[in-house]
Scaffold this motif. Sequence first.
Motif: not given
Length: 388
Positions: A147, A151, A167, A172
Motif C-alpha cells: 500500500r 499510494r 487495488t 489505494v
Amino acid sequence: MRVVIASRIYRPEPSAASLFLGSVADAMLADGHEVEVLTARPLPGLGDGSHGERVRTFPVLRDKSGYVRGYVQYMSFDLPLAFRLLFTRRPAAVFVEPPPTTGAVVRVICALRRIPYVYDAADIWSDAAGHATSSGVVVRILRTIERFAMRGATEMVTISQGVIDRTRELGVHSPMTVTGFGADTSVFTYSDDVVERTFIYAGTYTGLHGAEILIEAFAQFTATHPGHRLRFIGNGTGQESMRARATELGIDGAVEFAASVDAADLRPQLARSLASLATLHPDGGYEYAFTSKIYSSLATGCPVIFAGPGPTNLFISEAPRHVPVGVAVQYDASAIAQAMRDVADRPLQPAQRRSIAEWTAATHSMNAVARRVTQVIAGVVRKQRDAT
C-alpha cells in the motif's frame, strides 16, 4: 526526458518482466529519451541486454535456482538501490517494477528528491503471498509495504481492470491506467515447424497457479492417447510433489521438467507444440489475475488451453471466432483432459496457426503496450513540470 527504470530483473534474464521492461526502454529510446536502468547483475554467460540504454548492475543474492526471489534476496537489491537512486543524476521520472519492497524504497528516495514515479502494478503481491504462506503476519506486513509503495506513486500502470478493482478494495486510490500486456513479437513469431505430440507449460508454477492439476489431467489424457508428452519449462515450488504424483500415476516417463530458457529458445518449442497450457487456481484469492504468458504462445501460432477463472478465461472465450486461439475450461482435470483430446484429435493446420500469430501481432504486441506505458510516463513528467 531522462527516465530511470528500477527493477531487480531486466534483460537478458528470461522472464516476462524482463521482456516488458526492455520494450518500455526501447520505446522511450525510439522517442529520443534517455534511459538508465538500475538492476541486478545478471547470471554469468547471459551477456548484455542493453539496446542503447545505460544499464547499471549490482551484485545481489539469489536463491538456489538462480532467481532474485525471497525477502533476503529482495533486500540485497533494495538496500543498495536506495543509495544508487539517491546519488544518480536526477531523472524526470522513475519507473519501478515490484516487489513492493523495491517500490517502498523508490517512494522514500523519490520523496526526498521530489521525483515522480510510476509503479507497475501488474498484480497484487500481498494477495499472492496469502496463498504462498500460512503466516498472517507476513501477509499483513507485505500488504502495508505494498500500500505504501502504491499510494506514493504519481501514476500506476496495470494489465487489466481486475487489478484496478482490487487495488481500490485495498484502499489505494492513486491514478491507474490499464496498459495491458503482450508478446515480444520481435522474438515470438510464426514459423512452419513440424508440430510434435507435446503440450507445454512455460513459466512459474506455484500453489497460486495450481499447475499440479495438469499432472492429473495428463494421466487421464494418456489413458486414451498414449505417446504424447507434457513439458514444464520454468521453476516452481511444487515441482517435487508434481514429480512424485507423476510417478504414482505411472506417467513420469512422459512428463518433463526443464529449466527456464530465454525467449529465443522458448519460441521454437512453442511453435512445435500441439498447445500450451496455463492454469489459475480458483481458490487462491487471485481470480482477477490475467495469465499474460499466453500472449507469447499465441504470437508463435500455438493455441492455448487455459483452466481457471477470471479475465484470461474471458479473453479466450471472447476471442474472434475466426482466430482459433484455444479453449478455456473450468479448473477440473477431466475438463482439461478432454480439451487435450480435442486438440490432439483435431490439431490446427499451418494456416490456422499463422492466423493466430498474425492476429496477436496486430492486437497484442509488447511494442504497443510499451508505447502506452511510455505515454503514461511522459504524461506524469508533463504534469510535474506544469505544477512547477
